[in-house]
Design a protein around this motif. Structure first.
Motif, short mmCIF file in Angstrom:
data_model
loop_
_atom_site.label_atom_id
_atom_site.label_comp_id
_atom_site.label_asym_id
_atom_site.label_seq_id
_atom_site.Cartn_x
_atom_site.Cartn_y
_atom_site.Cartn_z
N HIS A 219 0.88 -1.20 0.09
CA HIS A 219 0.18 -0.14 0.06
C HIS A 219 0.88 1.30 0.04
O HIS A 219 2.01 1.15 0.51
CB HIS A 219 -1.03 -0.09 1.14
N TYR A 257 -7.47 3.10 5.64
CA TYR A 257 -7.16 2.29 4.24
C TYR A 257 -8.63 2.53 3.45
O TYR A 257 -9.54 2.37 3.82
CB TYR A 257 -6.78 0.99 4.41
N ARG A 259 -9.55 1.08 -1.04
CA ARG A 259 -9.00 0.69 -2.28
C ARG A 259 -9.60 1.49 -3.46
O ARG A 259 -10.57 2.04 -3.40
CB ARG A 259 -9.85 -0.76 -2.52
N GLY A 263 -7.29 -0.09 -8.34
CA GLY A 263 -6.82 -1.46 -7.52
C GLY A 263 -5.84 -1.26 -6.42
O GLY A 263 -5.44 -2.18 -5.62
N LEU A 265 -3.94 0.11 -3.05
CA LEU A 265 -4.45 0.18 -1.69
C LEU A 265 -3.94 1.67 -1.23
O LEU A 265 -2.61 1.57 -1.21
CB LEU A 265 -4.39 -0.96 -1.02
#
Length: 310
Positions: A219, A257, A259, A263, A265
């Protein structure tokens, strides 16, 4: 539009071998390991943080070394290149340093007028050193790297996406402004933040989707000053339709967090409290630090973690 984001906070990737990962970032790149802790969801796995002297937001590369993890497949829907800033004129030093250490993929190029040196990490990770003004940042001169060449922190990151339009719209909502385009890559820059202020979107229509593994970015985290700012960002994202996690205490910052359409993160992380909350600056990295809930199991955890060196 969100106005609280200040640029990058950290980038978190995955690795196959903890000792090799530690050696690459501290010895080859000369960064400081600022924290040795564990994955909060898998305490048998390290979470290693590398950066400048104090782990300033915008300088910190972090890793989950999962141990013999298969290598990831490069493709779309991921952060393909993590970019570090180095002082202007430093790339000659880095070519001479990295090649004898067996670093592969060394390629010098220019993008939007900036000279850069791309290379691969131990697990095929995509990196670049970009010559940049220091903008008030101080290099960390570890492993013999001279002050005139040391890494200043992040320059930015490049995401590879089949269709970059929705992510571009998200970045605009997050306060980034469209800058310049070079071929299939468009730069977005945020004003008034830290020096890690660029995101490049590379459009790869029809490209094969990436598969996560060793060498993949897990991420990418964006910085906000404090928890109040983070809650404002969370509310704005929820109002726009994004599925955002509750606030999670990561000991050295608070995190949320979500998405992205492409795609990738995204994380929003606070600049507070910082990596010196449980160690003084001189002794960062030395002791294994555990979340409170794992302290009763310290002996078992330490027994399962591999030695990684200083």
């Amino acid at each position: 539009m969100i106005t609280d984001i200040k640029g990058l906070h950290h980038v978190t990737s995955m690795a196959a071998d903890a000792a090799e990962n530690n050696r690459f970032f501290t010895d080859t790149l000369g960064l400081r390991r600022v924290k040795k802790t564990v994955n909060f969801d898998a305490p048998e796995v390290y979470h290693l943080y590398y950066g400048d002297e104090i782990g300033t937001p915008g300088s910190v590369m972090t890793y989950f070394p999962f141990g013999q993890m298969p290598r990831g497949r490069r493709g779309t829907g991921e952060v393909g290149v993590t970019e570090f800033a180095v002082p202007e004129g430093a790339l000659g030093y880095w070519k001479d340093r990295l090649a004898p250490k067996g670093v592969t993929g060394l390629t010098e190029s220019s993008f939007l007028g900036e000279t850069r040196l791309e290379f691969a990490g131990p697990d095929g990770d995509g990196f670049a050193l970009v010559e940049s003004p220091d903008r008030g940042r101080t290099v960390w001169t570890g492993a013999g790297v001279p002050e005139e060449a040391g890494i200043l922190g992040f320059h930015g990151a490049r995401m590879r996406l089949r269709d970059s339009a929705a992510t571009a719209e998200l970045l605009s909502f997050m306060g980034y402004q469209k800058d310049e385009t070079d071929g299939a890559v468009t730069r977005y820059r945020i004003e008034g933040g830290n020096a890690a202020d660029t995101i490049n979107l590379e459009a790869v229509p029809g490209g094969q989707a990436a598969a996560q593994g060793a060498g993949s970015v897990h991420h990418i985290a964006f910085a906000v000053e404090d928890r109040a700012a983070q809650l404002r960002v969370r509310d704005a994202l929820l109002d726009t339709g994004y599925q955002v996690t509750p606030v999670i205490d990561r000991d050295y910052f608070w995190a949320i967090y979500f998405r992205t359409p492409g795609g990738v993160l995204f994380e929003i992380a606070t600049n507070e409290p910082g990596f010196d909350r449980d160690e003084d600056t001189a002794n960062l990295r030395q002791a294994l630090k555990l979340p409170t809930r794992y302290e009763p199991y310290r002996g078992q955890i330490e027994g399962r973690l591999p030695a990684i060196g200083a």
